[in-house]
Design a protein around this motif. Sequence first.
Motif: not given
Length: 240
Positions: A16-18, A116-121, A123-128, A150-155
């Motif tokens: 789910a997460r990765y 949310n684990l799927r959403a986190s993954r 979001t990470e992939l869309l940045a790359l 996709a989520m907006a990230r603070k960092e």
Amino acid sequence: MKAAPDAQWRAIIALARYGGLRTPSETAALKWSDLDFAAGRMIINASKTEHHRSGGRRVCPMFPELRPYLEDLDALAEKGDEFVVPRCGKSSNLRTMFIAIIERAGHEAWPKLFQNLRASRETELLALYPAKDVSSWLGNSVPVAMKHYAMARKEVFEDAALKPSGAMPENADENSEAESEADAKQNAKQTVATASGPQEHVQKKSPRIAGSLPLPPPKVILGQSGGMGDTEFESVTSAV
């Protein structure tokens, strides 16, 4: 992961997460025949999208973060096993057990545990990677990914405020000083012209042609606004 009771649960969380799999449906349907360790790819069967032209099948990379957990299950698998995570069946209550694992790790359960684990993954992939590729790997359209995953990230926001993303102006201080000096000269010139009133430029005498009348010298009024600058096309402006 350390709080998970066994390799199957670690794989459920990792998928789910990765892997970005829908859990439990896509994780439960994952078979050993769908995994290609040599090529680093997985075939995912999604019941949610099986009515699409693809039949709900998609190809997803076996991401490096995910691979160790699948290799652990591969080492434990017995001959004849069909499904990668047998525990992730329709009758299993993953939510209750997952909350217990989260609390055992000293954390508080979050809303929509697996989504949310799927959403986190995603979001990470869309940045790359390009959005079209990521969406095809995780089995949704780009608009759906943007709206629901996709989520907006603070960092990322903080990086954008600190790191230049384009060409920085060169010699900004020198340009600013030169522009200020030019503006001061122009203002002084206009002040003198205004104080002395309209003036005429003196034109040198040109040779007279027999039978022609002398042309009067052109009048140029200084100090008026809206006139052309030195470019002869439009008023000179400072750098934008």
